[in-house]
Enzyme design. Structure first.
Site, PDB file in Angstrom:
ATOM      1  N   CYS A   2       0.831  -1.191   0.000  1.00  0.00           N
ATOM      2  CA  CYS A   2       0.000   0.000   0.000  1.00  0.00           C
ATOM      3  C   CYS A   2       0.870   1.248   0.000  1.00  0.00           C
ATOM      4  CB  CYS A   2      -0.899   0.016   1.242  1.00  0.00           C
ATOM      5  SG  CYS A   2      -1.839  -1.499   1.462  1.00  0.00           S
ATOM      6  N   ARG A  47      -4.873   1.518  -0.486  1.00  0.00           N
ATOM      7  CA  ARG A  47      -4.763   0.073  -0.347  1.00  0.00           C
ATOM      8  C   ARG A  47      -4.637  -0.673  -1.668  1.00  0.00           C
ATOM      9  NH1 ARG A  47      -8.893  -4.591   1.799  1.00  0.00           N
ATOM     10  NH2 ARG A  47      -7.272  -6.072   2.409  1.00  0.00           N
ATOM     11  N   LEU A  48      -3.660  -1.592  -1.687  1.00  0.00           N
ATOM     12  CA  LEU A  48      -3.575  -2.626  -2.707  1.00  0.00           C
ATOM     13  C   LEU A  48      -3.950  -3.918  -1.991  1.00  0.00           C
ATOM     14  CD1 LEU A  48      -2.737  -3.422  -5.631  1.00  0.00           C
ATOM     15  CD2 LEU A  48      -0.449  -3.868  -4.729  1.00  0.00           C
ATOM     16  N   ILE A  51      -4.274  -9.548   1.003  1.00  0.00           N
ATOM     17  CA  ILE A  51      -4.721 -10.497   2.012  1.00  0.00           C
ATOM     18  C   ILE A  51      -5.991  -9.962   2.677  1.00  0.00           C
ATOM     19  CG2 ILE A  51      -4.158 -11.501   4.270  1.00  0.00           C
ATOM     20  CD1 ILE A  51      -1.268 -11.703   3.340  1.00  0.00           C
ATOM     21  N   GLY A  73       2.962  -3.346   3.446  1.00  0.00           N
ATOM     22  CA  GLY A  73       3.814  -4.519   3.446  1.00  0.00           C
ATOM     23  C   GLY A  73       3.056  -5.803   3.659  1.00  0.00           C
ATOM     24  N   GLU A  74       3.796  -6.845   4.018  1.00  0.00           N
ATOM     25  CA  GLU A  74       3.205  -8.146   4.306  1.00  0.00           C
ATOM     26  C   GLU A  74       3.928  -8.771   5.500  1.00  0.00           C
ATOM     27  OE1 GLU A  74       0.611  -9.039   2.780  1.00  0.00           O
ATOM     28  OE2 GLU A  74       0.660  -7.965   0.859  1.00  0.00           O
ATOM     29  N   ASP A  95      -3.277  -9.466   8.147  1.00  0.00           N
ATOM     30  CA  ASP A  95      -2.035  -9.314   8.910  1.00  0.00           C
ATOM     31  C   ASP A  95      -1.974  -7.953   9.592  1.00  0.00           C
ATOM     32  OD1 ASP A  95      -1.831  -8.099   6.423  1.00  0.00           O
ATOM     33  OD2 ASP A  95       0.225  -8.724   6.041  1.00  0.00           O
ATOM     34  N   VAL A 277      12.326  -9.457 -19.454  1.00  0.00           N
ATOM     35  CA  VAL A 277      12.590  -8.459 -20.492  1.00  0.00           C
ATOM     36  C   VAL A 277      13.984  -8.671 -21.061  1.00  0.00           C
ATOM     37  CG1 VAL A 277      11.021  -6.671 -19.646  1.00  0.00           C
ATOM     38  CG2 VAL A 277      13.367  -6.765 -18.766  1.00  0.00           C
ATOM     39  N   SER A 350      10.771 -11.656  -6.607  1.00  0.00           N
ATOM     40  CA  SER A 350      11.967 -11.135  -7.250  1.00  0.00           C
ATOM     41  C   SER A 350      13.189 -11.580  -6.451  1.00  0.00           C
ATOM     42  CB  SER A 350      11.886  -9.607  -7.326  1.00  0.00           C
ATOM     43  OG  SER A 350      12.883  -9.077  -8.169  1.00  0.00           O
TER      44      SER A 350
END
Length: 612
Positions: A2, A47-48, A51, A73-74, A95, A277, A350
C-alpha cells in the site's frame, strides 16, 4: 502492499491536506482509500488488497480503540503470531490486525516478532505518540520530516508536496556521494530536512521530539560446516521462505532472468506465470534462458524486448516515480518487466538479496583471483597505488590503485562510478559529504572479519537498500504491483550469516558456492552455474547514438548543469564517451540522471504527473 501518509500537528483543513498527500501516491493502492483524524493527528492509507480483501481496510483501529495503524507490506508469519495472541478478539483475517494485537501485547518490542516486509505507523492515543517502524531488510520505504511544527511521514517523498507545511529545498551536500554511488546512499535525501528511516529501525514521535532506535543490524558470524550441510540448510530455508512468500488471496507470479537467483525461486515456487525483459542485442538478452526454464517447468513466460526509443521516452516519467535520482540503468528495465506483469497479477517474486547474503558479486573475487599480486610487499603495492591514483580512472590503473590500498580505504561498494577526488572536482557545491564517511561505521562494526564479509555488509546497506530495493519498490508500486523478495527472509538469513567464506567463493572464480549447490538439484537447466549478468542494459551503445547523445548534451549545456557542475569537465566526459576514447558512459549517465530529476522536481515538471 500500500501507500501510507500522515502528519501530527496543527493544520488548517487537515482532511483536505491528507487527501492531497494520499492522492499523490494513489497508484500504490488503487483498490481503496481510508483516513483517520483525531485532534492534530491525521493518518492516510491507499490500499492494494492482497490479504483479506474484503475486511482488511485501513486505517485500522484496535479493539481497545486506543491504537490506530496504517501499514504497507506483508507479515508472512501473521498466522503463527495469531496463535500467540489468543486474548485478542480478531475481527478480520488480515495481517494488519495482527500488528495491532502485537503492539497491544508487546509494545515497541513487537518488531522483534515480525517476519516480513513492512513500513507502518501506529498512533497510540493513550500515550499521544506516533510509533513507526521499517523492516530489517529495507524492502519497504518510509520517509519523515519535521517542518513548521508539523511531523510528516509517507511511503514516498513526493506525498509531502501535498502538505502546505512542507518547504521544498534542494540538499546539495550529498551530490558528490551520489556521483560515486549512482543513488542516494545517505539517511539524508536530496530534499533538505527529509530523511529515510533506516532498515531495522523504529521511530517514536511525541511532543515535537523524535527518538530512533535500531532493533536489527546485519551480523555475519561464520561457523565451520561442510558443503553438504550448508546445501541442505539452504534448501530447507529457501523452501520455507518461498512458501511463506506465496501467502496471498490473489495470484502470485515471478520475475525471471537467466541467473540463478530468480531461476531458483521460480523452480521452487512453480508459479503459473513468469515475466522477462530483454533487448534485440543478444549480448544483453535473457529471454531465451527464461523461456527455456519456463518450458521445462511447464509454466507460462511473458517477455518483452525493450527498444531504445521507449527506454528514452519513459526515462523522465520513471525518474518522477523514483523520488530521487537513481542512475542504475537496470532500474529502468525493471519498469518494463513490472508493466507487463501488472497486466496479469498483483504480486510477483523477485531475486534481490541473494548476492549480498551469499556473496554473488564478481568484485568479491578480487582477493582470490588477484592473490598473486598480493604477495608483493604492501609497502611497494601502496607506493604503486598512490602513483596510479594520479592517473585517469582506467582499467589497468584501477587494479594497481585498489590492490595497494586497504579495503576500507577504497571500497565503497560494488558499483562505484566516480572516484571521490574526481567527484569533488566536478561538483561546484560546497560542504560535500565524502563517500568514505558513509562506510566507516560499517567497517568498524565488522573489524576483524574477512574482506568478503566486509564487502557483503557494505553492499547490503549502501547498494541493496538504496539502489536495488528502491528501484524494485518504485517500479512495481507505480503499477499497483506488489514485489516480494524471498531471499530477504529471517530463515534464509540465519543460514547465510553462518556460512564460512570457502562456501561462498573459491580460487576458480566461482561465487555463491553453497547457494549454487542447493539450487542445482532444483533448477532443471544450467542457470545454477551461470555467471551473473545483473539485468544488463545496452546503454554503452545507445549513448553514442545521435538522439540520446543530443539529449544529454542539451542537459550538460544547460543553466541547471552550470549551477552544480564544472561544465567544461562534464562536456569533456561526454565527448570522450561518444568518441570512444574512454569508457565513461556510466559517469555521463549519473550526471544526466541527476539533471533530468532536478528538472522534474525543481523546475516543477512534477505537476504534470501528479494531482496536487
Amino acid at each position: 502492499m500500500c501507500g501510507i501518509a500522515g502528519f501530527v500537528g496543527k493544520m488548517d483543513n487537515p482532511k483536505k491536506v491528507l487527501k492531497q498527500m494520499t492522492d499523490i501516491i494513489a497508484y500504490r493502492g488503487p483498490d481503496a482509500e481510508g483516513s483517520y483524524f483525531d485532534k492534530d493527528v491525521a493518518l492516510g492509507h491507499r490500499r492494494l488488497a492482497i490479504i483479506d480483501i474484503k475486511s482488511g481496510k485501513q486505517p485500522m483501529i484496535s479493539n481497545s480503540k486506543k491504537n490506530i495503524i496504517v501499514f504497507n507490506g506483508e507479515i508472512y508469519n501473521f498466522k503463527e503470531l495469531k496463535k500467540e495472541l489468543p486474548n485478542y478478539d480478531f475481527k478480520t483475517n488480515s495481517d494488519t490486525e495482527v500488528l495491532l494485537a502485537a503492539y497491544e501485547k508487546w509494545g515497541h518490542d513487537m518488531v522483534n516478532h515480525l517476519r516480513g516486509m513492512f513500513a507502518f505507523a501506529i498512533w497510540d492515543s493513550k500515550r499521544e505518540e506516533l510509533f513507526m517502524a521499517r523492516d530489517k531488510w529495507g524492502i519497504k520505504p518510509l520517509y519523515y520530516t519535521y517542518m513548521n511544527n508539523v511531523f510528516m511521514f509517507s511511503s514516498e517523498i513526493k506525498a509531502f508536496l501535498g502538505n502546505p507545511a512542507f518547504k521544498k529545498e534542494l540538499n546539495t551536500d550529498i551530490l558528490a556521494s551520489y556521483l560515486c554511488y549512482n543513488s542516494t546512499p545517505t539517511r539524508e535525501t536530496f530534499f533538505k530536512n527529509v530523511y529515510r528511516l533506516d532498515p531495522g529501525t523504529i521511530l517514536i514521535y511525541k511532543s515535537g521530539k523524535i527518538e530512533k532506535k535500531e532493533y536489527f543490524h546485519l551480523d555475519f558470524e561464520p561457523k565451520e560446516e561442510t558443503l553438504e550441510e550448508a546445501k541442505e540448510e539452504i534448501a530447507k530455508a529457501m523452501k520455507d521462505s518461498v512458501e511463506h512468500h506465496q501467502i496471498a488471496d490473489v495470484e502470485v507470479g515471478s520475475f525471471l532472468s537467466s541467473g540463478i537467483d530468480s531461476s531458483y525461486l521460480v523452480s521452487i515456487a512453480k508459479p503459473d506465470k513468469t515475466y522477462t525483459v530483454g533487448y534485440d542485442n543478444p549480448k544483453y538478452d535473457e529471454i531465451s534462458y527464461a523461456k527455456d526454464l519456463s518450458k521445462k517447468l511447464h509454466i507460462n513466460n511473458t517477455s518483452k524486448k525493450i527498444t531504445k526509443k521507449e527506454y528514452i521516452n519513459n526515462f523522465e516519467k520513471i525518474m518522477y516515480y523514483m523520488d530521487e535520482p537513481l542512475a542504475d540503468p537496470s532500474a529502468i528495465a525493471l519498469y518494463f518487466v513490472a508493466e507487463i506483469a501488472s497486466k496479469d497479477v498483483k504480486v510477483v517474486m523477485s531475486g534481490e538479496g541473494a548476492d549480498e547474503l551469499f556473496a554473488g558479486y564478481l568484485t568479491y573475487l578480487e582477493d582470490y583471483s588477484q592473490e598473486w599480486y598480493m604477495k608483493i610487499p604492501y609497502s611497494l603495492r601502496h607506493i604503486a597505488s598512490n602513483i596510479a591514483g594520479l592517473f585517469p580512472d582506467v582499467r589497468g590503473f584501477n587494479f594497481i590503485y585498489r590492490r595497494g590500498q586497504k579495503l576500507e580505504d577504497y571500497n565503497i561498494g560494488l558499483g562505484r562510478v566516480f572516484r571521490t577526488k574526481e567527484a569533488m572536482k566536478i561538483v561546484k557545491c560546497p560542504n560535500q559529504i565524502k563517500p568514505e564517511s558513509l562506510t566507516q561505521e560499517i567497517y568498524k562494526e565488522n573489524k576483524g572479519k574477512s574482506n568478503t564479509i566486509k564487502r557483503q555488509a557494505i553492499d547490503f546497506y549502501l547498494w541493496l537498500v538504496h539502489d536495488f530495493l528502491h528501484a524494485v519498490d518504485r517500479n512495481t508500486m507505480m503499477f499497483g504491483l506488489e514485489a516480494r523478495t524471498p531471499f530477504l527472509d529471517d530463515k534464509v538469513y540465519e543460514v547465510a550469516r553462518r556460512l564460512p567464506d570457502n562456501l561462498k567463493l573459491d580460487h576458480e572464480g566461482h561465487t555463491k558456492i553453497a547457494l549454487r549447490a542447493a539450487a542445482k538439484g532444483t533448477i532443471p537447466n544450467d542457470a545454477y552455474k551461470k555467471k551473473k549478468l545483473g539485468f544488463p542494459v545496452p546503454l554503452r551503445e545507445w549513448i553514442k547514438d545521435d538522439d540520446l547523445h543530443n539529449n544529454i548534451k542539451e542537459k550538460f549545456s544547460s543553466s541547471d548543469a552550470e549551477k552544480f557542475f564544472n561544465q567544461k569537465e562534464i562536456l569533456k566526459l561526454l565527448d570522450e564517451t561518444i568518441n570512444g576514447r574512454k569508457d565513461t558512459y556510466k559517469k555521463v549517465w549519473v550526471i544526466y540522471t541527476f539533471l533530468v530529476w532536478y528538472d522534474i522536481y525543481f523546475n516543477d515538471k512534477y505537476k504534470e504527473y501528479m494531482k496536487v
